[in-house]
Design a protein around this motif. Structure first.
Motif, PDB file in Angstrom:
ATOM      1  N   GLN A  22       0.803  -1.210   0.000  1.00  0.00           N
ATOM      2  CA  GLN A  22       0.000   0.000   0.000  1.00  0.00           C
ATOM      3  C   GLN A  22       0.846   1.274   0.000  1.00  0.00           C
ATOM      4  O   GLN A  22       0.314   2.351   0.172  1.00  0.00           O
ATOM      5  N   HIS A  97      -3.369  -8.537  -1.074  1.00  0.00           N
ATOM      6  CA  HIS A  97      -3.083  -7.212  -1.614  1.00  0.00           C
ATOM      7  C   HIS A  97      -2.114  -7.311  -2.788  1.00  0.00           C
ATOM      8  O   HIS A  97      -1.206  -8.132  -2.790  1.00  0.00           O
ATOM      9  N   GLN A  99      -0.355  -4.630  -6.162  1.00  0.00           N
ATOM     10  CA  GLN A  99      -0.323  -3.342  -6.836  1.00  0.00           C
ATOM     11  C   GLN A  99       0.558  -3.451  -8.073  1.00  0.00           C
ATOM     12  O   GLN A  99       1.532  -4.195  -8.105  1.00  0.00           O
ATOM     13  N   ILE A 131      -0.434   4.061 -10.106  1.00  0.00           N
ATOM     14  CA  ILE A 131      -0.387   2.835  -9.321  1.00  0.00           C
ATOM     15  C   ILE A 131      -1.801   2.294  -9.188  1.00  0.00           C
ATOM     16  O   ILE A 131      -2.720   3.025  -8.818  1.00  0.00           O
ATOM     17  N   GLN A 132      -1.981   1.023  -9.505  1.00  0.00           N
ATOM     18  CA  GLN A 132      -3.265   0.362  -9.303  1.00  0.00           C
ATOM     19  C   GLN A 132      -3.175  -0.510  -8.059  1.00  0.00           C
ATOM     20  O   GLN A 132      -2.402  -1.462  -8.007  1.00  0.00           O
ATOM     21  N   TYR A 133      -3.976  -0.200  -7.041  1.00  0.00           N
ATOM     22  CA  TYR A 133      -4.055  -0.995  -5.828  1.00  0.00           C
ATOM     23  C   TYR A 133      -5.239  -1.959  -5.942  1.00  0.00           C
ATOM     24  O   TYR A 133      -6.310  -1.582  -6.411  1.00  0.00           O
ATOM     25  N   ARG A 134      -5.055  -3.194  -5.479  1.00  0.00           N
ATOM     26  CA  ARG A 134      -6.131  -4.170  -5.503  1.00  0.00           C
ATOM     27  C   ARG A 134      -6.184  -4.918  -4.177  1.00  0.00           C
ATOM     28  O   ARG A 134      -5.153  -5.232  -3.575  1.00  0.00           O
ATOM     29  N   SER A 154     -10.496  -2.119  -5.946  1.00  0.00           N
ATOM     30  CA  SER A 154      -9.321  -1.599  -6.629  1.00  0.00           C
ATOM     31  C   SER A 154      -9.433  -0.086  -6.755  1.00  0.00           C
ATOM     32  O   SER A 154     -10.522   0.492  -6.680  1.00  0.00           O
TER      33      SER A 154
END
Length: 334
Positions: A22, A97, A99, A131-134, A154
């Motif tokens: 994160q 998690h 990214q 940045i793609q967070y999932r 996301s």
């Protein structure tokens, strides 16, 4: 029901906040394998060669969904100008998690010396990217059935890193602010929780010692990192040695990472506190225009999830090399 919802939100918040995935590109010790550009944008194009670096990092091989990180970076001067460009792609996974991110960098290098023999240079760098967070919460129903089945949260965020570096003969120093902008973050189950402030401050400094006529060089250095939102601070103490060979150069060293903030735990007789600490030996070789390195990080704490450590491989290639101008023991430049 309200209590269950509250506990669910707290659970999701804790595991998400504690995950390295994160914070953008995680900051480990891979910068010591001739890869300072990963953490300092001002290092783009600072060398006399254009550089490509590919890294693969894995922890706990006997565990499913163990933390892993892959990075690909490239940077180079623009012709003979003082400007440089670079790019970074990375894929970071840690359990539920993950990214995926990419940055583009522009750097500019200002020479203060009257000639290029005596190194005296100030560099500035700016990186911008997405940045793609999932967060995969499909298995969270095991803990609480009110979580929607198969939910995959996301978010895509834009952010920038800025930094500066100074080089004087065999001395260097870097200062960088990563994730300068606030992020929208990931909203958990529409409860409004998000992680906006990911700002991280980095400071590095080091010196290369070399005796005239010797084939050995020694480089002690330090790196300090501070996370703004959580007020966490840690430091790396590093020692690195170089040995010039006919085919190129052998090098290796040891890094010690220590957090200044402790975590409390029950030890059976009461409450104790431990601080994060890593020992990271590394070994590498420069063969002609290629670079190979291996890094191992061991977490030396009383309470750990697993005794296994991080294994990392780095492969590099240098191209479009110019003549070595500077009369200094400065591996990052020459």
């Amino acid at each position: 029901m309200k209590l269950y919802k509250a506990l669910t939100v707290v659970f999701l918040l804790i595991i998400t906040a504690s995950a390295p995935a994160q914070e953008g590109l995680p900051i480990y010790s891979d910068y010591l394998t001739d890869n300072y550009y990963l953490i300092h944008p001002s290092m783009a194009g600072v060398s006399n060669c254009a550089k490509i670096r590919l890294t693969g990092r894995k922890q706990w091989f006997d565990q499913d969904d163990a933390p892993s990180l892959n990075t690909l970076s490239i940077h180079s001067r623009i012709g003979e100008s003082p400007s440089a460009v670079g790019g970074i792609l990375f894929n970071d996974k840690n359990g539920y998690h993950s990214q995926l991110g990419g940055y583009l960098t522009y750097a500019h290098h200002l020479m203060f010396s009257r000639n290029e023999i005596d190194l005296n240079m100030l560099s500035f760098g700016l990186s911008a990217g997405f940045i793609q967070y999932r967060l995969d919460s499909s298995d969270f129903q095991i803990f609480d059935p009110i979580i929607p089945d198969g939910s995959d949260l996301s978010a895509i965020n834009f952010n920038v890193d800025v930094g500066a570096s100074y080089f004087f003969l065999d001395f260097y120093a870097h200062l960088t602010v990563k994730n300068l902008l606030n992020n929208d973050g990931i909203n958990l189950n529409e409860q409004g929780f998000s992680f906006q402030n990911l700002r991280t401050f980095l400071a590095s400094a080091g010196y290369v010692y070399h005796k005239l006529g010797s084939t050995w060089s020694f480089e002690p250095s330090i790196m300090i990192m501070h996370r703004d939102a959580t007020a966490e601070t840690l430091f790396d103490l590093n020692g690195k040695a170089y040995k010039d060979m006919e085919f190129g150069r052998l090098w290796g060293g040891l890094s010690y990472r220590r957090s200044l903030d402790g975590a409390q735990y029950l030890d059976g007789s009461g409450v104790s506190e431990q601080k994060l600490q890593y020992f990271t030996p590394f070994l590498g070789v420069d063969y002609k225009q290629f670079m190979f390195a291996y890094t191992y990080s061991y977490q030396a704490n009383s309470v750990v999830f697993n005794n296994g450590g991080f294994h990392q491989l780095t492969i590099g290639y240098n191209f479009n090399c110019r003549k070595k101008h500077y009369d200094c023991e400065c591996p990052a430049i020459n």
